[in-house]
Motif scaffolding. Structure first.
Motif, mmCIF file in Angstrom:
data_model
loop_
_atom_site.group_PDB
_atom_site.id
_atom_site.type_symbol
_atom_site.label_atom_id
_atom_site.label_comp_id
_atom_site.label_asym_id
_atom_site.label_seq_id
_atom_site.Cartn_x
_atom_site.Cartn_y
_atom_site.Cartn_z
ATOM 1 N N ALA A 157 0.824 -1.211 0.000
ATOM 2 C CA ALA A 157 0.000 0.000 0.000
ATOM 3 C C ALA A 157 0.857 1.260 0.000
ATOM 4 C CB ALA A 157 -0.934 -0.012 1.211
ATOM 5 N N SER A 158 1.984 1.214 0.702
ATOM 6 C CA SER A 158 2.874 2.381 0.774
ATOM 7 C C SER A 158 3.504 2.680 -0.580
ATOM 8 C CB SER A 158 3.959 2.139 1.822
ATOM 9 O OG SER A 158 3.401 1.977 3.111
ATOM 10 N N ILE A 159 3.985 1.632 -1.259
ATOM 11 C CA ILE A 159 4.562 1.811 -2.596
ATOM 12 C C ILE A 159 3.495 2.319 -3.565
ATOM 13 C CG2 ILE A 159 5.598 0.609 -4.553
ATOM 14 C CD1 ILE A 159 6.924 -1.282 -2.465
ATOM 15 N N ALA A 160 2.301 1.749 -3.459
ATOM 16 C CA ALA A 160 1.197 2.179 -4.330
ATOM 17 C C ALA A 160 0.862 3.648 -4.097
ATOM 18 C CB ALA A 160 -0.034 1.309 -4.073
ATOM 19 N N THR A 161 0.877 4.071 -2.844
ATOM 20 C CA THR A 161 0.573 5.461 -2.513
ATOM 21 C C THR A 161 1.583 6.413 -3.157
ATOM 22 O OG1 THR A 161 -0.440 4.839 -0.414
ATOM 23 C CG2 THR A 161 0.322 7.111 -0.612
ATOM 24 N N LEU A 162 2.859 6.073 -3.055
ATOM 25 C CA LEU A 162 3.899 6.921 -3.648
ATOM 26 C C LEU A 162 3.758 6.989 -5.167
ATOM 27 C CD1 LEU A 162 6.972 5.800 -1.502
ATOM 28 C CD2 LEU A 162 5.688 7.935 -1.306
ATOM 29 N N LEU A 163 3.476 5.845 -5.791
ATOM 30 C CA LEU A 163 3.322 5.820 -7.246
ATOM 31 C C LEU A 163 2.093 6.610 -7.687
ATOM 32 C CD1 LEU A 163 4.282 2.086 -7.875
ATOM 33 C CD2 LEU A 163 5.581 4.091 -8.655
ATOM 34 N N LYS A 164 1.013 6.512 -6.910
ATOM 35 C CA LYS A 164 -0.189 7.288 -7.234
ATOM 36 C C LYS A 164 0.080 8.781 -7.084
ATOM 37 C CE LYS A 164 -5.012 8.135 -6.146
ATOM 38 N NZ LYS A 164 -6.171 7.887 -5.264
ATOM 39 N N LYS A 165 0.788 9.147 -6.014
ATOM 40 C CA LYS A 165 1.125 10.559 -5.794
ATOM 41 C C LYS A 165 2.034 11.086 -6.905
ATOM 42 C CE LYS A 165 -0.780 11.408 -1.668
ATOM 43 N NZ LYS A 165 -1.715 12.521 -1.391
ATOM 44 N N ALA A 166 2.719 10.169 -7.590
ATOM 45 C CA ALA A 166 3.579 10.562 -8.722
ATOM 46 C C ALA A 166 2.779 10.717 -10.009
ATOM 47 C CB ALA A 166 4.685 9.535 -8.913
ATOM 48 N N GLY A 167 1.461 10.486 -9.925
ATOM 49 C CA GLY A 167 0.593 10.702 -11.078
ATOM 50 C C GLY A 167 0.271 9.468 -11.891
ATOM 51 N N LEU A 168 0.631 8.286 -11.386
ATOM 52 C CA LEU A 168 0.362 7.055 -12.119
ATOM 53 C C LEU A 168 -0.965 6.434 -11.702
ATOM 54 C CD1 LEU A 168 3.960 5.561 -11.867
ATOM 55 C CD2 LEU A 168 2.905 6.536 -13.914
ATOM 56 N N LYS A 169 -1.549 5.687 -12.621
ATOM 57 C CA LYS A 169 -2.798 4.974 -12.341
ATOM 58 C C LYS A 169 -2.434 3.609 -11.757
ATOM 59 C CE LYS A 169 -7.296 3.952 -14.429
ATOM 60 N NZ LYS A 169 -8.070 3.933 -15.689
ATOM 61 N N VAL A 170 -2.695 3.441 -10.455
ATOM 62 C CA VAL A 170 -2.181 2.293 -9.714
ATOM 63 C C VAL A 170 -3.327 1.492 -9.108
ATOM 64 C CG1 VAL A 170 -0.614 1.566 -7.872
ATOM 65 C CG2 VAL A 170 -0.157 3.679 -9.116
ATOM 66 N N SER A 171 -3.167 0.177 -9.068
ATOM 67 C CA SER A 171 -4.091 -0.673 -8.328
ATOM 68 C C SER A 171 -3.294 -1.788 -7.651
ATOM 69 C CB SER A 171 -5.167 -1.265 -9.239
ATOM 70 O OG SER A 171 -6.203 -1.850 -8.460
ATOM 71 N N ILE A 172 -3.956 -2.481 -6.733
ATOM 72 C CA ILE A 172 -3.301 -3.558 -5.976
ATOM 73 C C ILE A 172 -4.177 -4.797 -5.984
ATOM 74 C CG2 ILE A 172 -2.030 -4.105 -3.881
ATOM 75 C CD1 ILE A 172 -2.128 -1.318 -2.989
ATOM 76 N N LEU A 173 -3.518 -5.943 -6.024
ATOM 77 C CA LEU A 173 -4.199 -7.241 -5.977
ATOM 78 C C LEU A 173 -3.609 -8.066 -4.853
ATOM 79 C CD1 LEU A 173 -5.915 -9.595 -7.271
ATOM 80 C CD2 LEU A 173 -3.903 -10.095 -8.664
#
Length: 541
Positions: free
Chosen positions: A25-41
């Motif tokens: 979740a932490s990595i996903a949060t950083l990537l989303k804050k960088a403007g990327l479209k992110v999801s987790i499974l």
């Protein structure tokens, strides 16, 4: 960056419960804050079809998605960090995979072939991963369990096969492992990490990054040793030591420039991240200005993970109010009329959470009565709302036989009753229900609720006429008693197609019961209005 989905596979070693979900979740949060479209499974190797029938003491909380899926509690972390709604596509288990493959075999989809783990089970896993990654820039895939577990082998084979299949720069492997501290020698030991990475390599997976869970920070020499022994670059050994709050982990990762090697391996280009708002909230979580004491009355206190979303929602509300929410855990089976005054004398608010079954309900109703009579802010969730109705019926309406059909199916006063399927006035089916393998039906997932104008609930949601919240329950409030409730000061402030969704007491600073679970939609950056209002009322006493 090309349009193809990138995949980050996260595995765990040495021990379970090290925090793969928080890391993901932490990595996903950083990537989303960088403007990327992110999801987790989350891919869970256990054979249960989903956690819906598992005991909270066995598995922890069942997290419910907006589309009605009963999922692993890590999906709650994903949603709370990402501030996005996930779905049933974001969690699957071995049980679901095998059920699907067997169903296809029975239909003849495999044209009479012998069904095997490789390729059929592995291909099913790969297909589900790819479906979850559709139209995303990045999909983070967390493999549940620990490397070395026999049930996890098909999942590891699936991500190994995907890594081979995908073009270079479209996937990377992150391994989270334990670096234990031995007090006797005063040392952090790297050998478990080396063995865990060795086990991964044995099955054909080489980690690109190692995240080290530890009680304390790692020094440079230790990190260099892990890099050499595990065959990763030095900037790919990331610390994840014990913090005061899980919401510090994205900040900790960012301080170590975790996105630099991730961006390099996945060809993401220069990534800029602004975590200033997040940092402000985390500071309030760690060092708040005020303090409020909340009595949390429940029955699964042996494992507080059973209430994970709710305890996190209290933290979210506290952060926005710059207030520490001090939870006083109270076992409802130990509350009686003789001791309730003593147990609850020093609290600012009383919370009765959801649950199933009769155990502990008498103690919960004693706590509810105490909150009602003494005008202490009260929030009842799901069963907590239902019990507030029963308590009111018993002690205000003088219906001494008032009860729930869940506890006594022959009760003469079924204030709470079971309806297998609600039928609207026009004969149409207004409420979708899900048939449980245990024989009952449940309302699961998000439903709209019409809010009564002028109510406290309306004020909490800023005057919005219709809200949407998530449910997980079998029993409903019986509308037969609605007129008597409202005549005596207990107002229905929320309803859905004739079903009672929320109630509140007049002439009380804050007494609200909701049939839905507001904790499922609470996020660090956006706390749920009901829980925020409850903590605010408790803090204002």
């Amino acid at each position: 960056m090309s349009k193809q989905t990138r995949y980050i596979f996260i595995t765990g070693g040495v021990l379970s419960s090290l925090g793969k979900g928080i890391a993901a979740a932490s990595i996903a949060t950083l990537l989303k804050k960088a403007g990327l479209k992110v999801s987790i499974l989350k891919a869970d190797p256990y054979i249960n079809v989903d956690p819906g029938t598992m005991s909270p003491l066995e598995h922890g909380e069942v997290f419910v998605t907006d589309d009605g899926a009963e999922t692993d509690l890590d999906l709650g972390h994903y949603e709370r960090f990402l501030d996005e709604n996930l779905s049933q596509d974001n969690n699957f288990t071995t049980g679901r995979v095998y059920s699907s493959v067997i169903e296809k075999e029975r239909r003849g989809d495999y044209l009479g072939k012998t069904i095997q783990v490789i390729p059929h089970i592995v291909n099913e896993i790969v297909d589900r991963i790819k479906a979850a990654g559709k139209d995303k820039d990045i999909l983070i895939v967390e493999i549940g369990g620990t490397v070395g577990d026999i049930e996890g082998l098909p999942f590891l084979e699936a991500i190994r096969a995907m890594r081979v299949e995908l073009d270079k720069g479209l996937a990377m492997n992150i391994h989270l492992t334990l670096v234990p501290y031995l007090k006797a020698s005063g040392e952090l030991k790297t050998k478990p990490t080396q063995h865990s990475v060795g086990e991964l390599r044995r099955i054909g997976i080489t980690p690109d990054m190692v995240i080290c869970r530890s009680e304390m920070p790692l020094d440079k020499d230790l990190k260099d040793k892990i890099a050499r022994s595990c065959g990763v670059d030095k900037n790919c050994v990331i610390e994840s030591f014990d913090c005061q709050s899980i919401y510090q982990i994205p900040l900790l990762f960012m301080q170590q420039n975790i996105l630099d090697p991730i961006s390099s391996m996945l060809n993401l280009g220069q990534l800029k991240v602004d975590m200033s708002d997040w940092n402000t909230l985390v500071k309030r979580v760690i060092a708040p200005s005020d303090l409020v004491k909340i009595a949390f009355v429940g029955k699964y206190l042996e494992l507080k993970e059973s209430y994970k979303s709710l305890t996190e929602a209290l933290i979210h509300a506290g952060a926005h109010l710059d207030t520490k929410v001090d939870i006083k855990w109270i076992d409802s089976e130990k509350i009686y009329s003789e001791n309730v005054d003593e147990i609850l004398k020093d609290v600012d608010g009383i919370l009765v959470a959801g649950g199933f079954g009769k155990r502990g309900v008498e103690g919960k109703m004693e706590a509810i009565k105490f909150a009602r009579v003494n005008k202490i802010p009260y929030l009842g969730i799901c069963l907590g709302m239902q019990l507030s109705l029963i308590e009111f019926a018993k002690n205000v309406l003088n219906l001494k036989d008032a009860n729930s059909a869940e506890f006594d199916e022959n009760t003469p006063e079924p204030v709470i009753y079971l309806i297998d399927e609600f039928i609207g006035k026009d004969g149409s089916k207004q409420i979708r229900t899900h048939k449980s393998p245990l024989g009952g039906t449940m309302r699961l997932g998000g439903y709209e609720c019409d809010v009564k104008k002028g109510s406290i609930l309306s004020k909490l949601y800023n005057g919005v006429k219709t809200i949407k919240e998530r449910h997980r329950h079998r029993y409903e409030a019986n509308p037969k008693y609605r007129a008597e409730f409202e005549k005596n000061g207990l107002m229905v402030s929320g309803e859905s197609s004739g079903l009672i969704e929320a109630v509140e007491l007049k002439d009380h600073p804050f007494f609200i019961g909701v049939q839905f679970h507001p904790e499922f939609t609470s996020r660090l950056t956006k706390p749920n209005p009901v829980i925020l209002g409850f903590i605010d009322a408790a803090n204002s006493r």
